[in-house]
Design a protein around this motif. Structure first.
Motif, PDB file in Angstrom:
ATOM      1  N   GLN A 253       0.861  -1.185   0.000  1.00  0.00           N
ATOM      2  CA  GLN A 253       0.000   0.000   0.000  1.00  0.00           C
ATOM      3  C   GLN A 253       0.893   1.229   0.000  1.00  0.00           C
ATOM      4  O   GLN A 253       1.716   1.395   0.909  1.00  0.00           O
ATOM      5  CB  GLN A 253      -0.886   0.012   1.252  1.00  0.00           C
ATOM      6  N   ASN A 256      -2.090   5.876  -1.197  1.00  0.00           N
ATOM      7  CA  ASN A 256      -3.505   5.629  -1.484  1.00  0.00           C
ATOM      8  C   ASN A 256      -3.694   4.750  -2.711  1.00  0.00           C
ATOM      9  O   ASN A 256      -4.722   4.818  -3.379  1.00  0.00           O
ATOM     10  CB  ASN A 256      -4.285   6.929  -1.663  1.00  0.00           C
ATOM     11  N   VAL A 258      -2.583   0.602  -4.406  1.00  0.00           N
ATOM     12  CA  VAL A 258      -2.137  -0.746  -4.085  1.00  0.00           C
ATOM     13  C   VAL A 258      -1.236  -1.234  -5.212  1.00  0.00           C
ATOM     14  O   VAL A 258      -1.580  -1.101  -6.392  1.00  0.00           O
ATOM     15  CB  VAL A 258      -3.335  -1.706  -3.924  1.00  0.00           C
ATOM     16  N   ALA A 272      -7.437  -0.122  -5.427  1.00  0.00           N
ATOM     17  CA  ALA A 272      -7.758  -1.037  -4.326  1.00  0.00           C
ATOM     18  C   ALA A 272      -7.551  -2.461  -4.803  1.00  0.00           C
ATOM     19  O   ALA A 272      -7.405  -2.722  -6.001  1.00  0.00           O
ATOM     20  CB  ALA A 272      -9.202  -0.838  -3.864  1.00  0.00           C
ATOM     21  N   GLU A 428      -7.758  -0.373   5.800  1.00  0.00           N
ATOM     22  CA  GLU A 428      -7.476   0.969   5.291  1.00  0.00           C
ATOM     23  C   GLU A 428      -8.286   1.327   4.035  1.00  0.00           C
ATOM     24  O   GLU A 428      -7.880   2.185   3.250  1.00  0.00           O
ATOM     25  CB  GLU A 428      -5.970   1.111   4.978  1.00  0.00           C
ATOM     26  N   LEU A 430      -8.374  -0.032   1.437  1.00  0.00           N
ATOM     27  CA  LEU A 430      -7.566  -0.341   0.255  1.00  0.00           C
ATOM     28  C   LEU A 430      -7.552  -1.839  -0.036  1.00  0.00           C
ATOM     29  O   LEU A 430      -7.561  -2.250  -1.194  1.00  0.00           O
ATOM     30  CB  LEU A 430      -6.128   0.148   0.444  1.00  0.00           C
TER      31      LEU A 430
END
Length: 494
Positions: A253, A256, A258, A272, A428, A430
Motif C-alpha cells: 500500500q 492511497n 495498491v 484497491a 485501510e 484499500l
C-alpha cells in the motif's frame, strides 16, 4: 496497470497514471485488482466490471474456479472440489444464476436429514466382510446419534469453557449409558461420526463444541450440480480481464494505491485490491504484505481452522453397485470408516467418488496417485467383492496443493466468535477480503464464497466512489440483474 518497479509516490504516479488525464477531460474509472480466480474473486470482478470499474483478476493457476473444479477427462463432468449446492432454495445467492443458465440439480437430501446430509433411505452400509448393515439398525443408530448431539448442547450450556465435540460426546456417553452402542451398532455410530467429520473437513476432536451447530444452513435440502459447477463459473467469468499463471507474491500500500507484485517481478497498480485467495494460503504467509497486516487481521487468519477433504474419482465400464446415493463401510473408528458417492444415481455416469476428510485426507495425500487408488479399490472390494477395475481415475490433493493448502474453513476449539467478521473486514479501505472463510453466515460453502465476493465488491465500489466523487448510479451487481428472471430451479430425484 502494469509497472516494473514503482518505489516512491512519484514513481507510483507515473506508473499508475493520473486519475484525471486532464482537468477538463472525463475521468478514468477507478481500478481494482482482484487476487484469486475462484468463485468469490470472479463474483467480485463480475460485479465491479458491471459497475464500469477497471478490473484485473490475477489467478495463479492455469485455470479459473479455484476449489470449484469440474474435470471432464472421464467424458462427463466430475467435480473434484465443491459439488453440492447447500440450500436448494430461492434464498441461495446462486439460485438466480443457476435458474437462468438452466443448470439441473439432483436433490440428495431434504431439510430434516441427519447433519444436513444425505437421506437415510439412500444409504447402503456394509461391514468389512461385505455384509450389508440392516437398514433398521442404520436408522436406529442415526436416531441415537441425533440424541447424543442434542445432549452435547446441554454440555455446552453447563460449561463456560469450550471443548471439542469429541470430548462432549464422551461426557454424554458417560452420563447416559443407554446411548452407548456395542458391536455392529458401535461401528455404525463411528460411521455417523465419520460423516460429521466430512461436513467440517476436520476430525471430531478438533471441532468446537460452541460453534459446530451455529452455521446458518439454508432451507431446501442439498443438491448436486448434475453438469458440475463449471458452467456457472464460465458464465460469471465471461469477458472479464483475467490473467492466468500470475502468482501474487507481494501486496503493498503506497500513496492511497495498491501495488501487487507477481512471480517474475511484474507489478500491477490499482486504487484497491480484493483478496480472495484461500485461507490456507494466507496462513502460510505466501503473500508478503507491506505494511504488515494489523494484528486483528493476522490473529483472525491464524485462529480460523482449515480442514481438508479429498476425492478419488473412479470411472468404470459397467455399474456393479447398488442403486443408492452413498455406499459406506463401517468400522471400529471413524478414521477407518469410508464412503463412496454414486454419481450414476445422480447423473447416469458410471462413476464412484471416494471421499476422505480430516487427518485421513492428509494421510491419503502422502500416497502416490496409484497407491491411493489401490487403497480405495481395496476398500471397495471389502464391501463389494465383485468390483471391477476402474478404467480411469482422478485424485485430488487440496491439502498439499500450494494454491489452496486446505479444503475449507472450520471452527477450532477455544477460538473467538468474531473471527469471520475480522477476516472479512477491509484494511485501510484499500484491501478487501473475500472467500468462503470470509463469509460470516455461510463459511465453507460455494454460495458463501460467492456472496462474500459480491459484498467485498460492493464495499470497495462505495468507498472508491466516495473517494473520487462518482455518482451511485453506476451500481450494477450481477446477482441483482439475474433475479429479475424468475425461472424455476430444475430439480430431480431419481
Amino acid at each position: 496497470m502494469e509497472s516494473n518497479n514503482p518505489s516512491t509516490c512519484e514513481d507510483l504516479s507515473r506508473a499508475a497514471g493520473s486519475f484525471f488525464a486532464h482537468i477538463d477531460k472525463k475521468p478514468s474509472p477507478p481500478s481494482v485488482i482482484v487476487i484469486g480466480g475462484g468463485i468469490s474473486g470472479i463474483a467480485a470482478a463480475r460485479a465491479l466490471t458491471n459497475a464500469s470499474f477497471k478490473v484485473t483478476l490475477l489467478e495463479s493457476r492455469n485455470r479459473i474456479g479455484g476449489r470449484v473444479h469440474t474435470d471432464f477427462s472421464f467424458g462427463c463432468p466430475v467435480d473434484m472440489g465443491a459439488s453440492w449446492l447447500h440450500g436448494v432454495c430461492n434464498e441461495n445467492s446462486l439460485a438466480p444464476l443457476i435458474r437462468v443458465l438452466g443448470l439441473k440439480l439432483y436433490r440428495t437430501s431434504g431439510d430434516n436429514s441427519v447433519l444436513y446430509d444425505h437421506d437415510l433411505e439412500s444409504y447402503a452400509l456394509f461391514d468389512m466382510d461385505g455384509n450389508q448393515v440392516p437398514q433398521e439398525l442404520v436408522i436406529k443408530v442415526g436416531q441415537v446419534f441425533e440424541k447424543i448431539l442434542k445432549e452435547t448442547v446441554k454440555v455446552r450450556d453447563e460449561n463456560e469453557d469450550d471443548m471439542s465435540v469429541s470430548q462432549a460426546i464422551s461426557i454424554v456417553l458417560d452420563k447416559h449409558q443407554n446411548l452407548r452402542q456395542e458391536g455392529l451398532a458401535y461401528k455404525v455410530l463411528q460411521w455417523y461420526i465419520c460423516r460429521m467429520e466430512a461436513w467440517f473437513a476436520a476430525d471430531v476432536d478438533t471441532i468446537s463444541l460452541k460453534n459446530w451447530d451455529q452455521e446458518h444452513v439454508l432451507t431446501g435440502g442439498h443438491g448436486l450440480m448434475i453438469r458440475g459447477y463449471y458452467p456457472l463459473i464460465e458464465a460469471l467469468a465471461e469477458d472479464l480481464n483475467i490473467k492466468l499463471k500470475h502468482r501474487v507474491t507481494k501486496i503493498a500500500q503506497r500513496c492511497n494505491r495498491v501495488i501487487v507484485t507477481v512471480e517474475g517481478g511484474t507489478n500491477f497498480v490499482a486504487d484497491a485490491a480484493i483478496i480472495t485467495v484461500p485461507l490456507g494460503v494466507l496462513k502460510a504467509n505466501l503473500i508478503e504484505f507491506e505494511p504488515k497486516l494489523p494484528d486483528w487481521k493476522t490473529s483472525a487468519i491464524s485462529d480460523i481452522g482449515v480442514g481438508n477433504e479429498n476425492k478419488i474419482a473412479l470411472c468404470f465400464d459397467t455399474v456393479f453397485w447398488p442403486d443408492v446415493e452413498v455406499l459406506g463401510a463401517v468400522a471400529p473408528t471413524s478414521y477407518a470408516c469410508g464412503y463412496f458417492l454414486n454419481l450414476h444415481k445422480a447423473t447416469g455416469n458410471p462413476v464412484l467418488v471416494y471421499m476422505a476428510a480430516g487427518r485421513f485426507a492428509d494421510d491419503l495425500e502422502k500416497l502416490s496417485d496409484e497407491d491411493s487408488v489401490d487403497f480405495v479399490m481395496f476398500q471397495l472390494r471389502k464391501i463389494l467383492p465383485l468390483a471391477t477395475n476402474p478404467t480411469r481415475c482422478l485424485v485430488s490433493r487440496w491439502g498439499s496443493d500450494v494454491d489452496t493448502l486446505g479444503a475449507y474453513s472450520c471452527d477450532l476449539v477455544g477460538k473467538p466468535a468474531d473471527l469471520y467478521e475480522r477476516l472479512r473486514a477491509p484494511v485501510e479501505n484499500l484491501l478487501y477480503f473475500a472467500g468462503e472463510a470470509a463469509s460470516v453466515d455461510h463459511s465453507g460453502s460455494v454460495h458463501g464464497a460467492y456472496s462474500s465476493g459480491l459484498l467485498a465488491a460492493e464495499e470497495c465500489r462505495k468507498n472508491l466512489s466516495r473517494r473520487y466523487g462518482i455518482s451511485d448510479f453506476l451500481k450494477v451487481v450481477f446477482r441483482e440483474e439475474m433475479t429479475e428472471i424468475m425461472v424455476p430451479l430444475q430439480i430431480s430425484r431419481i
